[in-house]
Design a protein around this motif. Structure first.
Motif, PDB file in Angstrom:
ATOM      1  N   MET A  62       0.834  -1.198   0.000  1.00  0.00           N
ATOM      2  CA  MET A  62       0.000   0.000   0.000  1.00  0.00           C
ATOM      3  C   MET A  62       0.873   1.253   0.000  1.00  0.00           C
ATOM      4  SD  MET A  62      -3.238   0.826   2.467  1.00  0.00           S
ATOM      5  CE  MET A  62      -2.276   1.921   3.515  1.00  0.00           C
ATOM      6  N   TYR A  76       0.080   8.154   1.538  1.00  0.00           N
ATOM      7  CA  TYR A  76       0.048   9.411   0.805  1.00  0.00           C
ATOM      8  C   TYR A  76      -0.752  10.435   1.592  1.00  0.00           C
ATOM      9  CZ  TYR A  76      -4.651   7.949  -0.499  1.00  0.00           C
ATOM     10  OH  TYR A  76      -5.958   7.549  -0.465  1.00  0.00           O
ATOM     11  N   PRO A  84      -3.700  12.775   1.256  1.00  0.00           N
ATOM     12  CA  PRO A  84      -4.798  12.990   0.305  1.00  0.00           C
ATOM     13  C   PRO A  84      -5.053  14.452  -0.030  1.00  0.00           C
ATOM     14  CG  PRO A  84      -5.633  12.303   2.451  1.00  0.00           C
ATOM     15  CD  PRO A  84      -4.149  12.182   2.494  1.00  0.00           C
ATOM     16  N   LYS A  85      -4.434  15.394   0.688  1.00  0.00           N
ATOM     17  CA  LYS A  85      -4.744  16.802   0.430  1.00  0.00           C
ATOM     18  C   LYS A  85      -3.766  17.459  -0.540  1.00  0.00           C
ATOM     19  CE  LYS A  85      -7.214  16.968   4.694  1.00  0.00           C
ATOM     20  NZ  LYS A  85      -7.427  17.471   6.021  1.00  0.00           N
ATOM     21  N   PHE A 124      -0.842  14.815  -7.027  1.00  0.00           N
ATOM     22  CA  PHE A 124      -1.758  13.831  -7.584  1.00  0.00           C
ATOM     23  C   PHE A 124      -1.986  14.061  -9.071  1.00  0.00           C
ATOM     24  CE2 PHE A 124      -3.373  13.062  -3.229  1.00  0.00           C
ATOM     25  CZ  PHE A 124      -3.186  11.694  -3.254  1.00  0.00           C
TER      26      PHE A 124
END
Lengths: 292, 292, 292, 292, 292
Positions: B1, B4, B6-7, B12
């Motif tokens: 996995m 990261y 996410p914000k 991204f």
């Protein structure tokens, strides 16, 4: 968490709260507006594309993919909300088990004041320690101030604190059973409550440590980005400069959903929408104090 | 996995991670683009179909079926995510039960150092063995190095390892009960934790061995394929050569959803999005070591 | 059940497996194509309806109802899949409980070889009998060959076989308790596993005997039928003879979803998509043999 | 409940079963058709509205709200189906617990013929009484005919019958414990089954007495009504007199979904789609007779 | 809660019940109508915008965002309904546990009239107190009138009443165990019921104190507001003054869904759609009176 009256529409519509996505997305909204304005200026004034230009029809793509992006955002919203609500349910379980354990022990140990002091301090300490653990704050030593000195010295603040408290609870209950203050049958009577502390802790750690799969997070952001970036090209033909506020509004809607989902999918932080762990902890402390 | 934040939108959007579907679909995207270019060239330059041609209206089919394909991909995404999340929850249960069992045994056996050594080694061994079992890796003999020689010799590496470890745990607990080191009531106190090892194992095997029904897998792939293959015919009329990037982008969106779903519906592998079983196993080992 | 590699797109798209809906719907697809061709011929060549004819706009109905039919098919797909997955989970529970029961009894009865023989034969017999019961196959007498003659004679093949096996298991456990080979506390230790056989059986019977409500089944089929039958009328105007493959493809998509749902909503049969009950039964037999 | 073969399409499409919504909605469909014909006549013949009239565009509203009405009907369908399925699951639980209780008691009381007679009569009596209770039928006194006279006299047919049967079961079990025919540990072995009778009863009462919130029921009906009533105005322009069958068909689709949902959301009645409580009760009676 | 017959369409459509959203939204509907009329007047009479004006195409935004707003309202409806239904289920659990506890205690204490008086008063008192607690009404002292004076004096009306009643139940049961009127094994027999009172209470408090995240509530209201406010601009071109009723109707539909969701997401109040807690409490009292 923000307390609010859900029926007060006026405030909701015209006040821009600090955590409002309008405020948080404001810089991006301005950028997108400038970008749209640029595209509109190019197409209308510089290139003067005719209404027959194929560029006009780029919008068929946006209609076709409109379903998919909506579905994805709904998927995102649903999973984030479920995690948030599961987090809330876990803390509700913590409240219930703390209360039940306190009531059972109070009834079983009504003659043992010292033991009841121990549990009156340790049961709420679990919730407080779990809160700090989930927020990765340092556990303050005062948390254990009221405990007998023996307990305080046993805690190792470098290790997993909630586990240590749970182990202390198990040890004390089994010690009471050995001393004959509890019967072997009572162990079983207390089993579910004792177990559930660790289950709540493990489930909260699971939510905290496992965001939705990386690929979805990347894909949704890339998709929104390209969707919005290509939006002005086709719509300039039908909307002229009105394309600017409209693209900005569509961006606001799509990005808001993603941003809110990001915030609530990890519900144990100190964001505005996160769960009121502090308040729940204090409530546990107050009610346990009344019960045992 | 992959861990990261996410914000972090910029990363991204502009970084193409190794597991990014853009990279993995790249050859197909190129092929689809060439194919669309071919169709566009044929329709516009060779056949010079008039705008009145019925071919132009083939796109009504794509609009009509746009709903259905979106719904199907959402169904696919939801079921895949649920399996992934159920897998995560199962490993969370394994963590909780390992901890609870260790705490209970530590409290019950505080005077029996040898017994505690046994459980300190065997409880985390279950998670490690289950990980290898699910990834169909060979179980390394070192896994059982620290165990007393007797145990090591009993293991048959050709048979189902997690079952053997669970059976050893049961045997040891019941032996302790026979020897009077545990009371009959304690059996019951430990029952749920002992049972749950096998339940987690069985449920993980279920997820691993049961992909979604074959017919859905076939149907969704056939549907996406024909949908994309027929897309350029109608849209060339309204989009000209712009049809090339647009069909490529629509293909990217639809195929990404299918590809991500394929990857996460079996969450125990070593793909980028799969669950961090190794990390969870090591955590169990560390925490059990602190507790018993 | 078909084992397959979900990542092998080429095979999925170009091979037409025996259970593929393309093959199963083929006769109907041909009929629908002929029907569409007939309508197109009538409207274009015989009646020569002008483009102003109101008939052209019948397609607004199809757009408007496009949502509803998609939603219905998703509802159908979701409920059918949930039943299929619940069936799989129930058999997973059977696996887990068989294993746990075997491990517990092995640990409790390590000195009683005869008793262990009994359970080694009877526990897997439950799964095998349940499989035959759900598929309404006759239970072969050989199933009970290995059991002591006494047990064999007690079975009444006309009555509910799984219930009889469960009752035999209960009787044996309680007999062991009466004889003092098990303690009263052990009853409780074995309770959940013993109970769960009957629970799995009852739940499988529920799924098998309760299809979705008759009215939905009727309504969805009527709806698809009229939707497809009226589709060519309006679309001939915009599609000409292309209406033939397009209506056929839309029919294929809608009917496939209904057909797959019909197949998997009763997951215990011997259809291609049904659950691999035989394989699970054999696995139980193998693992129980290793454990007790 | 109607037994049917879900794979028999021809029958489904062309037979109009008594519970078919086509038959039940027929009068309304005729009225809606006449209403649409009236609107069409007025607009086309009397007012002769030009194609430029704003009235033509009223249909944009129907497109825009088409999503919302579809979503609402899906919400309605899902919740109704879930209630129906939960009802079925509850009766499945009743089957399982009746069987398990009978098996356990048969094994525990193998020497007490009289006691077994009592339970052989009382366990299936619960299901029969619950069925009558849920359908608000009077409980026939014959139901208790086979019971010893003592029991029969204790029943008060004016009060809650299932509760009385459950209480009798509890009393008998505890009496057996007092008499030493059961041990105290056996109480616990039987606890879950005894409890679950009342849990099933309470959950069935909950489903029966709590329809979906009044506001949704009103809102959905009002929404469908106005949606259908305004539909002809705009569509007359594009459909002419074809508006009549088309509006009728759309009404049929929307109203069918609401009507089926109404029927199945209370699944314990004697409607065609309701659960086969009578058959399940008889099955329980038959199987219990075989087991104890 | 309003009792109603869901099959009576006429009443639903033409009667405007006090809690009907038509009545509650009436002032807003009038305002929106006036606003739309103003926009229409400006665009048609004052500015006389040509049909070529870009303003006409603002409606593409409404189509594109039509999906998203529908999805959001469905998300809102689903989560609100789930909370409402969970609340109902919790009170159903309370009914079941009250009944089971009463039946068990009646069977265990058949010779102890005084003890049964105590539980006959205290078990229904929990439901009554929980109702008042959830509605934040003051608990009337008469609630405890029938209890022995000792109990009455122990209650502290300033503290958490349901917790105190649960603690009294625990204390009494454990006192009976100490006095030998109950055996230690019986504790376990009563454990689940005793525990569940506090679990129901905690879960109801969770639903009551945790509305959906603030950001969603704000976002949905802002989104509906801007969606409706911009709706007339584009649609005036195609609808003329018909824009007034149409915008009003769309507003009615969207706002109704939000308003109903707001009402039912906190299902313990005294709103028309809220749960009939009073009736359930009285039922518990009646049935417990029959059972113990």
């Amino acid at each position: 968490m923000i307390s609010y009256n859900p029926k007060d529409w006026i405030t909701f519509i015209f006040r821009f709260h600090r955590s409002d996505t309008v405020r948080r997305l404001f810089p991006m909204i301005v950028l997108i507006s400038l970008y749209s304005a640029g595209i509109a200026y190019l197409e209308l004034e510089i290139w003067q594309l005719s209404a027959k230009s194929y560029v006009r029809n780029i919008s068929v793509m946006h209609t076709l993919l409109g379903f998919v992006i909506s579905f994805l955002l709904v998927f995102r919203t649903n999973t984030a909300y479920e995690r948030w609500w599961e987090g809330r349910r876990l803390w509700g379980t913590l409240v219930n088990n703390s209360r039940n354990l306190a009531m059972k022990l109070a009834a079983l140990l009504h003659a043992e004041a010292e033991e009841r002091d121990f549990f009156r301090a340790m049961i709420p300490a679990y919730a407080a320690a779990l809160q700090r653990h989930l927020r990765s704050e340092e556990t303050r030593i005062e948390l254990f101030d009221k405990l007998p000195a023996g307990v305080q010295q046993k805690m190792d603040l470098e290790k997993h604190i909630p586990n240590q408290i749970a182990a202390l609870l198990y040890n004390r209950v089994l010690l009471l059973a050995e001393q004959g203050k509890l019967k072997a049958e009572h162990l079983f009577f207390l089993n579910l409550e004792l177990q559930s502390f660790t289950e709540v802790c493990g489930a909260c750690e699971r939510i905290k440590n496992t965001p939705i799969p990386y690929s979805y997070s990347v894909f949704i952001k890339k998709f929104i980005f390209f969707y919005i970036m290509t939006l002005p090209f086709g719509y300039v033909f039908s909307l002229g400069y009105y394309v600017i506020p409209i693209v900005a509004f569509i961006f606001y809607v799509l990005a808001s959903l993603e941003i809110i989902a990001e915030e609530i999918e990890e519900p144990f932080g100190a964001d505005e929408n996160d769960l009121p762990l502090g308040m729940i902890s204090r409530n546990i402390q107050m009610h346990i104090g009344e019960l045992i």
